[in-house]
Enzyme design. Sequence first.
Site, PDB file in Angstrom:
ATOM      1  N   ARG A   1       3.344  -4.236  16.772  1.00 47.87           N
ATOM      2  CA  ARG A   1       1.952  -3.788  16.650  1.00 47.87           C
ATOM      3  C   ARG A   1       1.017  -4.851  17.225  1.00 47.87           C
ATOM      4  O   ARG A   1      -0.041  -4.548  17.768  1.00 47.87           O
ATOM      5  CB  ARG A   1       1.614  -3.494  15.178  1.00 47.87           C
ATOM      6  CG  ARG A   1       2.500  -2.405  14.563  1.00 47.87           C
ATOM      7  CD  ARG A   1       2.279  -2.279  13.074  1.00 47.87           C
ATOM      8  NE  ARG A   1       2.625  -3.510  12.360  1.00 47.87           N
ATOM      9  CZ  ARG A   1       2.444  -3.699  11.057  1.00 47.87           C
ATOM     10  NH1 ARG A   1       1.916  -2.732  10.303  1.00 47.87           N
ATOM     11  NH2 ARG A   1       2.778  -4.835  10.473  1.00 47.87           N
TER      12      ARG A   1
ATOM     13  N   SER B   1       0.824  -1.220   0.000  1.00 51.69           N
ATOM     14  CA  SER B   1       0.000   0.000   0.000  1.00 51.69           C
ATOM     15  C   SER B   1       0.853   1.264   0.000  1.00 51.69           C
ATOM     16  O   SER B   1       0.541   2.240  -0.708  1.00 51.69           O
ATOM     17  CB  SER B   1      -0.959   0.002   1.188  1.00 51.69           C
ATOM     18  OG  SER B   1      -0.265  -0.210   2.386  1.00 51.69           O
TER      19      SER B   1
ATOM     20  N   HIS C   1      -2.014  -8.833   2.293  1.00 48.22           N
ATOM     21  CA  HIS C   1      -1.656  -7.554   2.926  1.00 48.22           C
ATOM     22  C   HIS C   1      -2.781  -7.185   3.909  1.00 48.22           C
ATOM     23  O   HIS C   1      -3.092  -7.948   4.811  1.00 48.22           O
ATOM     24  CB  HIS C   1      -1.437  -6.526   1.799  1.00 48.22           C
ATOM     25  CG  HIS C   1      -0.840  -5.217   2.224  1.00 48.22           C
ATOM     26  ND1 HIS C   1      -0.175  -5.025   3.408  1.00 48.22           N
ATOM     27  CD2 HIS C   1      -0.811  -4.001   1.586  1.00 48.22           C
ATOM     28  CE1 HIS C   1       0.246  -3.778   3.491  1.00 48.22           C
ATOM     29  NE2 HIS C   1      -0.143  -3.122   2.399  1.00 48.22           N
TER      30      HIS C   1
ATOM     31  N   ASP D   1      -2.132  -8.077  11.859  1.00 50.22           N
ATOM     32  CA  ASP D   1      -3.499  -8.495  11.515  1.00 50.22           C
ATOM     33  C   ASP D   1      -3.997  -9.658  12.354  1.00 50.22           C
ATOM     34  O   ASP D   1      -5.191  -9.953  12.377  1.00 50.22           O
ATOM     35  CB  ASP D   1      -3.560  -8.872  10.027  1.00 50.22           C
ATOM     36  CG  ASP D   1      -3.183  -7.694   9.156  1.00 50.22           C
ATOM     37  OD1 ASP D   1      -3.754  -6.616   9.356  1.00 50.22           O
ATOM     38  OD2 ASP D   1      -2.310  -7.838   8.282  1.00 50.22           O
TER      39      ASP D   1
ATOM     40  N   HIS E   1       5.844 -12.476   7.782  1.00 50.53           N
ATOM     41  CA  HIS E   1       6.059 -11.095   7.325  1.00 50.53           C
ATOM     42  C   HIS E   1       7.243 -11.060   6.375  1.00 50.53           C
ATOM     43  O   HIS E   1       8.187 -11.848   6.516  1.00 50.53           O
ATOM     44  CB  HIS E   1       6.314 -10.145   8.500  1.00 50.53           C
ATOM     45  CG  HIS E   1       6.083  -8.717   8.144  1.00 50.53           C
ATOM     46  ND1 HIS E   1       7.073  -7.924   7.612  1.00 50.53           N
ATOM     47  CD2 HIS E   1       4.961  -7.948   8.204  1.00 50.53           C
ATOM     48  CE1 HIS E   1       6.577  -6.720   7.376  1.00 50.53           C
ATOM     49  NE2 HIS E   1       5.290  -6.705   7.707  1.00 50.53           N
TER      50      HIS E   1
HETATM   51  N1  CMX Z   1       1.423 -19.585   6.544  1.00 51.80           N
HETATM   52  C1  CMX Z   1       1.876 -20.513   5.677  1.00 51.80           C
HETATM   53  N2  CMX Z   1       2.892 -20.322   4.820  1.00 51.80           N
HETATM   54  C2  CMX Z   1       3.520 -19.141   4.905  1.00 51.80           C
HETATM   55  C3  CMX Z   1       3.141 -18.141   5.805  1.00 51.80           C
HETATM   56  C4  CMX Z   1       2.042 -18.390   6.645  1.00 51.80           C
HETATM   57  N3  CMX Z   1       1.590 -17.476   7.489  1.00 51.80           N
HETATM   58  N4  CMX Z   1       3.943 -17.067   5.628  1.00 51.80           N
HETATM   59  C5  CMX Z   1       4.799 -17.398   4.629  1.00 51.80           C
HETATM   60  N5  CMX Z   1       4.534 -18.650   4.191  1.00 51.80           N
HETATM   61  C6  CMX Z   1       5.160 -19.355   3.082  1.00 51.80           C
HETATM   62  C7  CMX Z   1       5.047 -18.488   1.836  1.00 51.80           C
HETATM   63  O1  CMX Z   1       3.759 -18.639   1.234  1.00 51.80           O
HETATM   64  C8  CMX Z   1       6.175 -19.037   1.004  1.00 51.80           C
HETATM   65  O2  CMX Z   1       5.738 -20.257   0.451  1.00 51.80           O
HETATM   66  P1  CMX Z   1       6.185 -20.713  -1.050  1.00 51.80           P
HETATM   67  O3  CMX Z   1       7.668 -20.847  -0.957  1.00 51.80           O
HETATM   68  O4  CMX Z   1       5.446 -21.961  -1.268  1.00 51.80           O
HETATM   69  O5  CMX Z   1       5.779 -19.597  -1.954  1.00 51.80           O
HETATM   70  C9  CMX Z   1       7.239 -19.332   2.053  1.00 51.80           C
HETATM   71  O6  CMX Z   1       6.540 -19.459   3.302  1.00 51.80           O
HETATM   72  C10 CMX Z   1       8.284 -18.240   2.186  1.00 51.80           C
HETATM   73  O7  CMX Z   1       7.618 -17.004   2.449  1.00 51.80           O
HETATM   74  P2  CMX Z   1       8.293 -15.868   3.338  1.00 51.80           P
HETATM   75  O8  CMX Z   1       9.551 -15.453   2.633  1.00 51.80           O
HETATM   76  O9  CMX Z   1       8.406 -16.281   4.744  1.00 51.80           O
HETATM   77  O10 CMX Z   1       7.182 -14.720   3.292  1.00 51.80           O
HETATM   78  P3  CMX Z   1       6.916 -13.649   2.156  1.00 51.80           P
HETATM   79  O11 CMX Z   1       7.817 -12.484   2.398  1.00 51.80           O
HETATM   80  O12 CMX Z   1       6.962 -14.244   0.803  1.00 51.80           O
HETATM   81  O13 CMX Z   1       5.411 -13.252   2.444  1.00 51.80           O
HETATM   82  C11 CMX Z   1       3.553 -12.687   3.802  1.00 51.80           C
HETATM   83  C12 CMX Z   1       5.041 -12.463   3.540  1.00 51.80           C
HETATM   84  C13 CMX Z   1       3.099 -11.731   4.888  1.00 51.80           C
HETATM   85  C14 CMX Z   1       2.775 -12.389   2.514  1.00 51.80           C
HETATM   86  C15 CMX Z   1       3.341 -14.146   4.256  1.00 51.80           C
HETATM   87  O14 CMX Z   1       4.015 -14.366   5.482  1.00 51.80           O
HETATM   88  C16 CMX Z   1       1.897 -14.530   4.399  1.00 51.80           C
HETATM   89  O15 CMX Z   1       1.283 -14.932   3.389  1.00 51.80           O
HETATM   90  N6  CMX Z   1       1.298 -14.430   5.633  1.00 51.80           N
HETATM   91  C17 CMX Z   1      -0.114 -14.679   5.827  1.00 51.80           C
HETATM   92  C18 CMX Z   1      -0.932 -13.489   5.338  1.00 51.80           C
HETATM   93  C19 CMX Z   1      -0.766 -12.300   6.254  1.00 51.80           C
HETATM   94  O16 CMX Z   1      -0.875 -12.407   7.472  1.00 51.80           O
HETATM   95  N7  CMX Z   1      -0.531 -11.118   5.673  1.00 51.80           N
HETATM   96  C20 CMX Z   1      -0.470  -9.855   6.421  1.00 51.80           C
HETATM   97  C21 CMX Z   1       0.931  -9.291   6.534  1.00 51.80           C
HETATM   98  C22 CMX Z   1       0.920  -7.934   7.247  1.00 51.80           C
HETATM   99  C23 CMX Z   1       0.227  -6.900   6.408  1.00 51.80           C
HETATM  100  O17 CMX Z   1       0.718  -6.575   5.313  1.00 51.80           O
HETATM  101  O18 CMX Z   1      -0.846  -6.422   6.788  1.00 51.80           O
END
Ligand code: CMX
Length: 460
Positions: free
Chosen positions: A351, A266, A296, A397, A342
């Site tokens: 937070r 964002s 996000h 979140d 994250h």
């Molecule tokens: N549950 C399961 N798998 C997860 C995970 C979770 N909470 N967080 C990361 N992973 C997985 C990723 O999907 C990725 O899998 P692939 O290799 O199969 O693609 C792997 O772990 C590596 O990811 P990462 O490097 O740890 O995380 P990213 O930087 O790629 O992504 C985020 C970050 C936040 C998108 C991810 O942790 C996620 O999807 N979390 C759940 C959704 C969420 O809570 N989002 C809110 C974030 C805060 C915000 O922006 O508001």
Amino acid sequence: MSLINTVKRQPVKALANAVRFYSAEPTLKQRLAEILPEKAEEVKQLKKEYGKTVIGEVLLEQAYGGMRGIKGLVWEGSVLDPIEGIRFRGRTIPDIQNELPKAPGGSEPLPEALFWLLLTGEVPSEAQTKALSEEFAARSALPKHVEDLIDRSPAHLHPMAQFSIAVTALESESQFAKAYAQGVHKSKYWEYTYEDSIELLAKLPNIAARIYRNVFHDGKLGGINPNLDYSANLANLLGFGGNQEFVELMRLYLTIHSDHEGGNVSAHTTHLVGSALSSPFLSLAAGLNGLAGPLHGRANQEVLEWLFKMREELHGDYSKENIEKYLWDTLNGGRVVPGYGHAVLRKTDPRYTAQREFALKHMPDYELFKLVSNIYEVAPGVLTKHGKTKNPWPNVDSHSGVLLQYYGLTEESFYTVLFGVSRAFGVLPQLILDRGIGLPIERPKSFSTEKYIELVKNIK
Ligand code: CMX
């Protein structure tokens, strides 16, 4: 007479400006006008002295990996440390809880004061914060066409889509777009961006509450009280103004969701679109569209849906074994655990901690809070065993929705709208600074896979 003064103003705005003119302390805009030339000079000198210094390297995998960790953005308001979490102008969340002005009788910081801090690096006085609250209240009314657009949106259109439509439609009010069309000098861009940003922030409570009241209630809104702070007015409009604890929650919520440095979707989107000199209205609307994604800001809605399903499946038995099984079912189903992980953080999000502390103070025995706490004890271990995520700890979140549930704001598809109202307090200061410093249009380099193959072969 400057172009700003030629733009039609409501009498109440003229009055507010006159009052500030005679007050001893500078207004935010006056202070910014003093600071910006110094900041622009600092950046100019930095570029002159160190412009050719190598500040990082880029690996091919980063080009395919969401550009994680690549240094290439400037963001003044906050810096995110992977372990320590966010610092707003050098201040942690507990610091701003201590230092920022509060409302009379309140103990949480005011987002108006945070806006001032993000923009200037300085903590405003109580009087300066109050003047900003008054200005937001005075400029809060929506144009009729924006009200009509929200009212005509079908209830099944997601609140974030309605939010983005309404913010886009405020473009009609843009002083920046009008000034640009009249050929204003680029040294004045920041002034119109500032005016638009204040106008936009002022109108967000009316937009958010109108969506909420239309989609989930009778369409009737509470009012704006010019003597109250931004969060109290938002709470009033939503229909929760009678509950001081909810008002306090809004103050905390709007403050901590505001800024998380520049690379998140964002913030980056708002900055990127703004770099084309789109108005703050169009720029923020673009950022909100990004915030609406489930990875996000919409994660706060996903968390609640996921918790409700868990509650249903576990029939109230929140034992560690049951929670662990539910977590594994989620992961084995190829889904993410919402509210965990994250892109930058590698520890529990401060937070999250701030919201947990709020819950411990105000609702220690609330069933859903206990569930969230139990998950916190189990999920990091399961995610570590699962072995994929680089960060098994909860993010912002994971906790926010439960607090809203407690006070009766139970409609989780609205939650990201509140996140969006807060995010505006973080991303608009940078848009103003971008124009004050004169940052150029953003345009990084891309290659096709074919070209990358050529590139890496040549490097080898
Ligand atoms: N549950 C399961 N798998 C997860 C995970 C979770 N909470 N967080 C990361 N992973 C997985 C990723 O999907 C990725 O899998 P692939 O290799 O199969 O693609 C792997 O772990 C590596 O990811 P990462 O490097 O740890 O995380 P990213 O930087 O790629 O992504 C985020 C970050 C936040 C998108 C991810 O942790 C996620 O999807 N979390 C759940 C959704 C969420 O809570 N989002 C809110 C974030 C805060 C915000 O922006 O508001």
